[in-house]
Write an enzyme that holds these catalytic residues in place. Structure first.
Site, PDB file in Angstrom:
ATOM      1  N   GLY A  74       2.366   1.988  10.779  1.00 34.52           N
ATOM      2  CA  GLY A  74       3.317   3.083  10.637  1.00 34.52           C
ATOM      3  C   GLY A  74       4.028   3.450  11.938  1.00 34.52           C
ATOM      4  O   GLY A  74       4.682   4.476  12.024  1.00 34.52           O
ATOM      5  N   SER A  97       3.340  -2.463  10.272  1.00 33.15           N
ATOM      6  CA  SER A  97       4.791  -2.498  10.424  1.00 33.15           C
ATOM      7  C   SER A  97       5.420  -3.833  10.022  1.00 33.15           C
ATOM      8  O   SER A  97       6.376  -4.295  10.650  1.00 33.15           O
ATOM      9  CB  SER A  97       5.191  -2.104  11.853  1.00 33.15           C
ATOM     10  OG  SER A  97       4.743  -0.786  12.144  1.00 33.15           O
ATOM     11  N   ASN A 101       0.872  -1.183   0.000  1.00 33.33           N
ATOM     12  CA  ASN A 101       0.000   0.000   0.000  1.00 33.33           C
ATOM     13  C   ASN A 101       0.906   1.230   0.000  1.00 33.33           C
ATOM     14  O   ASN A 101       1.497   1.559   1.011  1.00 33.33           O
ATOM     15  CB  ASN A 101      -0.890  -0.030   1.261  1.00 33.33           C
ATOM     16  CG  ASN A 101      -1.693   1.240   1.428  1.00 33.33           C
ATOM     17  OD1 ASN A 101      -1.824   2.030   0.496  1.00 33.33           O
ATOM     18  ND2 ASN A 101      -2.240   1.440   2.618  1.00 33.33           N
ATOM     19  N   HIS A 115      -9.655   1.024   4.765  1.00 36.46           N
ATOM     20  CA  HIS A 115      -8.382   1.190   5.484  1.00 36.46           C
ATOM     21  C   HIS A 115      -8.606   2.115   6.679  1.00 36.46           C
ATOM     22  O   HIS A 115      -9.384   3.072   6.600  1.00 36.46           O
ATOM     23  CB  HIS A 115      -7.331   1.782   4.527  1.00 36.46           C
ATOM     24  CG  HIS A 115      -5.947   1.740   5.095  1.00 36.46           C
ATOM     25  ND1 HIS A 115      -5.511   2.653   6.029  1.00 36.46           N
ATOM     26  CD2 HIS A 115      -4.919   0.892   4.890  1.00 36.46           C
ATOM     27  CE1 HIS A 115      -4.260   2.359   6.359  1.00 36.46           C
ATOM     28  NE2 HIS A 115      -3.877   1.288   5.679  1.00 36.46           N
ATOM     29  N   GLU A 129      -6.951   4.481   7.837  1.00 40.76           N
ATOM     30  CA  GLU A 129      -6.711   5.912   7.568  1.00 40.76           C
ATOM     31  C   GLU A 129      -7.928   6.549   6.912  1.00 40.76           C
ATOM     32  O   GLU A 129      -8.212   7.727   7.133  1.00 40.76           O
ATOM     33  CB  GLU A 129      -5.429   6.071   6.716  1.00 40.76           C
ATOM     34  CG  GLU A 129      -4.195   5.820   7.569  1.00 40.76           C
ATOM     35  CD  GLU A 129      -2.941   5.397   6.814  1.00 40.76           C
ATOM     36  OE1 GLU A 129      -2.914   5.489   5.575  1.00 40.76           O
ATOM     37  OE2 GLU A 129      -1.998   4.958   7.490  1.00 40.76           O
ATOM     38  N   GLU A 133      -5.556  -5.128  10.368  1.00 40.36           N
ATOM     39  CA  GLU A 133      -4.511  -4.130  10.607  1.00 40.36           C
ATOM     40  C   GLU A 133      -4.795  -3.382  11.907  1.00 40.36           C
ATOM     41  O   GLU A 133      -5.568  -2.417  11.917  1.00 40.36           O
ATOM     42  CB  GLU A 133      -4.490  -3.122   9.456  1.00 40.36           C
ATOM     43  CG  GLU A 133      -4.215  -3.733   8.108  1.00 40.36           C
ATOM     44  CD  GLU A 133      -3.592  -2.721   7.171  1.00 40.36           C
ATOM     45  OE1 GLU A 133      -2.497  -2.998   6.690  1.00 40.36           O
ATOM     46  OE2 GLU A 133      -4.173  -1.644   6.961  1.00 40.36           O
ATOM     47  N   LYS A 153       0.070   4.236  -0.201  1.00 43.81           N
ATOM     48  CA  LYS A 153      -0.572   5.419   0.398  1.00 43.81           C
ATOM     49  C   LYS A 153      -0.393   6.619  -0.549  1.00 43.81           C
ATOM     50  O   LYS A 153      -0.426   6.449  -1.755  1.00 43.81           O
ATOM     51  CB  LYS A 153      -0.006   5.691   1.783  1.00 43.81           C
ATOM     52  CG  LYS A 153      -0.013   4.439   2.657  1.00 43.81           C
ATOM     53  CD  LYS A 153       0.223   4.738   4.100  1.00 43.81           C
ATOM     54  CE  LYS A 153       0.331   3.413   4.854  1.00 43.81           C
ATOM     55  NZ  LYS A 153       0.069   3.564   6.265  1.00 43.81           N
TER      56      LYS A 153
HETATM   57  C1  PEP Z   1      -0.883   0.048   5.922  1.00 47.42           C
HETATM   58  O1  PEP Z   1      -0.934   1.228   5.684  1.00 47.42           O
HETATM   59  O2  PEP Z   1      -1.749  -0.692   5.431  1.00 47.42           O
HETATM   60  C2  PEP Z   1       0.203  -0.455   6.745  1.00 47.42           C
HETATM   61  C3  PEP Z   1       0.134  -1.662   7.220  1.00 47.42           C
HETATM   62  O3  PEP Z   1       1.266   0.416   6.992  1.00 47.42           O
HETATM   63  P1  PEP Z   1       2.688   0.047   7.667  1.00 47.42           P
HETATM   64  O4  PEP Z   1       3.148  -1.230   7.030  1.00 47.42           O
HETATM   65  O5  PEP Z   1       3.557   1.207   7.328  1.00 47.42           O
HETATM   66  O6  PEP Z   1       2.449  -0.116   9.118  1.00 47.42           O
END
Ligand code: PEP
Length: 262
Positions: A175, A214, A11, A97, A99, A169, A13
């Site tokens: 992040g 992460s 992803n 997601h 976000e 997630e 973003k």
């Molecule tokens: C994501 O945005 O779906 C995600 C898992 O981000 P990160 O791997 O940076 O934690």
């Protein structure tokens, strides 16, 4: 995990111009060209999709978007339709997601409509769910995640549900550099599968459930040993083509390990 597809989705973003996407694709494809045992998806910003369509054509890498509208077309300023995504060779779309839920106020109801729209048009939805730190500390994580999954998917037929991917997630791990332990990831992915079983019976055994938060080249192999973790949705670590390729190679059991490098 036997009999289920392994899926690693990146992803990006809100990162990468069209030029950066082209450079990435060239370097990434070189690194993953031998991979056969898993599905690789790059979920790019809308503006990079057309560029990537051309770069990824006839490659093993699939293209995905990070959001889409629930409507077919019309006066929806700023929105992108499923047909527009199909037009640029997208086959996957991330929906719900955290976000988008947290920063753009997306509701379970909107996400459910988007899931239906994706399925109706032939896109594979990657449906995201996950709890925040407060809920986890209050012991309400499972309740929240099972509720999100149910509200996004209830009413769909078993045939429709067989086409989805779910991504767990935990918000506190996105992040932040904090990964859920592989045991925590397994526990929640198993509880998501139990929820899917209520909705679709034993066919739930075939639905890929990904972990995201992460994930890096260094921790993917351990996560992949868990029986209900079928892959990963990767944010930050998907932004560099070599690191993401290394992560993918470490997710394939027979590939070189992270210690050996690529
Ligand atoms: C994501 O945005 O779906 C995600 C898992 O981000 P990160 O791997 O940076 O934690």
């Amino acid at each position: 995990m036997a009999n289920r597809r392994t899926v690693i989705a990146g992803n990006w973003k809100m990162f990468k111009t069209t030029g950066e996407a082209t450079d990435y694709a060239v370097r990434f494809l070189e690194e993953v060209k031998e991979v056969t045992d898993l599905d690789i998806i790059l979920c790019a910003p809308f503006t990079a999709l057309y560029t990537l369509k051309n770069e990824l054509e006839e490659s093993i890498v699939h293209l995905g978007a990070q959001n889409m509208a629930w409507a077919d077309q019309g006066a929806y300023t700023g929105e992108i339709s499923a047909q527009m995504l199909l037009d640029v060779a997208c086959t996957y779309v991330i929906l719900g997601h955290s976000e988008r839920r947290e920063m753009f106020g997306e509701t379970d109801e909107e996400i459910a409509k988007k899931v239906r729209q994706a399925l109706a048009t032939g896109l594979t939805p990657i449906v995201c769910c996950g709890e925040n730190l407060n809920l986890r500390e209050e012991g309400k994580a499972v309740e929240r995640v099972q509720g999100q999954v149910t509200r996004a998917l209830e009413g769909l037929s078993t045939e429709e549900l067989s086409k989805i991917i779910v991504a767990y997630e935990p918000i506190w791990a996105i992040g932040t550099g904090k990964t859920a332990s592989s045991k925590d990831a397994q526990e929640m992915c198993a509880s998501i599968r139990a929820t899917l079983k209520v909705l679709m019976g034993l066919a739930a055994e075939k639905v890929p459930i990904l972990y995201g938060g992460s994930v890096k080249a260094e921790n993917i192999a351990e996560l992949m040993t868990e029986p209900d973790v079928d892959g990963a949705l990767v944010g930050g670590a998907s932004l560099d083509p070599l690191s993401f390729a290394k992560l993918i190679l470490n997710a394939v059991p027979s590939s070189v390990s992270v210690e050996e490098g690529i």
